[in-house]
Design a protein around this motif. Structure first.
Motif, PDB file in Angstrom:
ATOM      1  N   SER A 104      30.598  21.770  13.559  1.00 40.77           N
ATOM      2  CA  SER A 104      30.741  22.834  14.556  1.00 40.77           C
ATOM      3  C   SER A 104      29.552  23.785  14.553  1.00 40.77           C
ATOM      4  N   SER A 105      28.767  23.781  13.485  1.00 42.77           N
ATOM      5  CA  SER A 105      27.580  24.637  13.397  1.00 42.77           C
ATOM      6  C   SER A 105      26.373  23.796  13.014  1.00 42.77           C
TER       7      SER A 105
ATOM      8  N   GLU B 152      25.078  32.144  16.069  1.00 41.36           N
ATOM      9  CA  GLU B 152      26.301  32.745  15.548  1.00 41.36           C
ATOM     10  C   GLU B 152      25.923  33.886  14.602  1.00 41.36           C
ATOM     11  N   GLU B 153      25.841  35.087  15.166  1.00 42.25           N
ATOM     12  CA  GLU B 153      25.361  36.227  14.387  1.00 42.25           C
ATOM     13  C   GLU B 153      26.265  36.544  13.197  1.00 42.25           C
ATOM     14  N   ASN B 154      27.552  36.229  13.311  1.00 41.07           N
ATOM     15  CA  ASN B 154      28.450  36.522  12.200  1.00 41.07           C
ATOM     16  C   ASN B 154      28.196  35.621  10.999  1.00 41.07           C
ATOM     17  N   TYR B 155      27.313  34.629  11.183  1.00 37.58           N
ATOM     18  CA  TYR B 155      26.946  33.775  10.058  1.00 37.58           C
ATOM     19  C   TYR B 155      25.524  34.065   9.582  1.00 37.58           C
TER      20      TYR B 155
ATOM     21  N   SER C 283      17.819  29.370  11.615  1.00 38.31           N
ATOM     22  CA  SER C 283      18.996  30.099  12.084  1.00 38.31           C
ATOM     23  C   SER C 283      20.160  29.139  12.288  1.00 38.31           C
ATOM     24  N   ILE C 284      21.345  29.706  12.477  1.00 32.93           N
ATOM     25  CA  ILE C 284      22.551  28.936  12.700  1.00 32.93           C
ATOM     26  C   ILE C 284      22.958  29.055  14.165  1.00 32.93           C
ATOM     27  N   CYS C 285      23.330  27.939  14.773  1.00 29.18           N
ATOM     28  CA  CYS C 285      23.804  27.965  16.147  1.00 29.18           C
ATOM     29  C   CYS C 285      25.017  27.062  16.268  1.00 29.18           C
ATOM     30  N   THR C 286      25.697  27.144  17.408  1.00 28.84           N
ATOM     31  CA  THR C 286      26.856  26.293  17.618  1.00 28.84           C
ATOM     32  C   THR C 286      26.395  24.894  17.981  1.00 28.84           C
ATOM     33  N   ALA C 287      27.211  23.920  17.661  1.00 29.90           N
ATOM     34  CA  ALA C 287      26.860  22.533  17.976  1.00 29.90           C
ATOM     35  C   ALA C 287      26.885  22.276  19.477  1.00 29.90           C
TER      36      ALA C 287
ATOM     37  N   PHE D 160      17.374  19.627  13.945  1.00 30.70           N
ATOM     38  CA  PHE D 160      18.646  20.285  13.684  1.00 30.70           C
ATOM     39  C   PHE D 160      19.398  19.496  12.616  1.00 30.70           C
ATOM     40  N   ALA D 161      20.112  20.211  11.778  1.00 36.58           N
ATOM     41  CA  ALA D 161      20.891  19.584  10.718  1.00 36.58           C
ATOM     42  C   ALA D 161      22.265  20.247  10.673  1.00 36.58           C
ATOM     43  N   PRO D 162      23.289  19.536  10.223  1.00 33.36           N
ATOM     44  CA  PRO D 162      24.625  20.139  10.168  1.00 33.36           C
ATOM     45  C   PRO D 162      24.700  21.254   9.131  1.00 33.36           C
TER      46      PRO D 162
END
Length: 262
Positions: free
Chosen positions: A191-192, A211-214, A200-204, A179-181
């Motif tokens: 925060s992500s 986070e589908e909106n991203y 994909s992007i997820c919350t920290a 995982f990377a920021p």
């Protein structure tokens, strides 16, 4: 807590199926916070819970340490595997001091441990104090993982890669980044997260929540960065694993995710 001298007679063989992990690293990198988080997760608590990994609630304090503003002793925290009331195998975490004057205590903790977690700061990078911790790990010849802490204090991709580059230079092998920021305009740093394997992007706080909106932002530079980090994953694993090397050659570097996870 056991005092430093109390760890001298302790060896891995005394723990009958349990596992001892020494948490090592310089002062100020968040070792105790990592220990508190692991204790919480072992109890089935979620990172989104109020007061998660609150050190004042989970960890003990010594007046001598409060006066000096750094850890003086090794603090040992134990937790049953599975249900808290279980008497089965347990996980024992040794929160070691990071001050250079306390190096012998760290050496003794590593001697009794089955393995170690080396905590370093993503913002401070690999400094002389980190190198002393890595040297102690090498002398102990125990398996270890590196926890890159403080990603919320890393400004951008370049700063994170700089920390990973410093680790590679010190360890002689490219770290496997899972995982990377992920940085977005208007969002708090850290925060992500970018899930490198999935792209994909997820919350920290919970990486099962995408986070589908991203989703659109996950393309472009983030998707390209994920591909780059995934390629580095495969190369690092292939350098130490013959089967992965064969797969790396067979698939021309594009190794299937299932083989990486295995």
């Amino acid at each position: 807590r056991r005092s430093a001298s109390g760890t001298e007679s302790m060896t891995p063989e005394r723990f009958n199926g349990s596992r001892v992990l020494a948490v090592v690293g310089p002062d100020g990198v968040g070792k105790s916070k990592v220990v508190a988080a692991l204790l919480e997760l072992g109890l089935g608590h979620n990172a989104t819970d109020q007061g998660f990994a609150e050190k004042s609630r989970l960890l003990e304090r010594e007046s001598a340490e409060d006066r000096r503003n750094f850890s003086c002793y090794s603090h040992i925290y134990s937790q049953a595997a599975g249900h808290p009331a279980s008497q089965s195998s347990r996980l024992h975490l040794v929160d070691t001091p990071g001050h250079v004057d306390r190096a012998p205590i760290v050496e003794r903790a590593l001697h009794m441990a089955h393995g170690a977690i080396a905590v370093i700061s993503a913002s401070k990078g690999v400094d002389a104090a980190c190198c002393r911790a890595f040297a102690a790990l090498e002398r102990a010849a125990k398996p270890a993982v590196v926890f890159l802490n403080g990603i919320d204090k890393v400004d951008d991709m370049a700063a994170f890669e700089s920390a990973v580059d410093a680790l590679e230079k010190r360890l002689g092998i490219r770290p496997v980044v899972l995982f990377a920021p992920a940085h977005f305009a208007g969002k708090q740093a850290g925060s992500s997260l970018l899930n490198v394997l999935e792209g994909s992007i997820c919350t920290a706080s919970d990486c099962s929540l995408i986070e589908e909106n991203y989703s659109e932002n996950a393309g472009g530079k983030h998707l390209e960065w994920a591909k780059k980090l995934r390629s580095q994953q495969v190369e690092s694993l292939a350098s130490v694993d013959d089967e992965m090397m064969e797969a790396f050659v067979e698939f021309d570097g594009d190794v299937p995710r299932a083989m990486i996870e295995a």
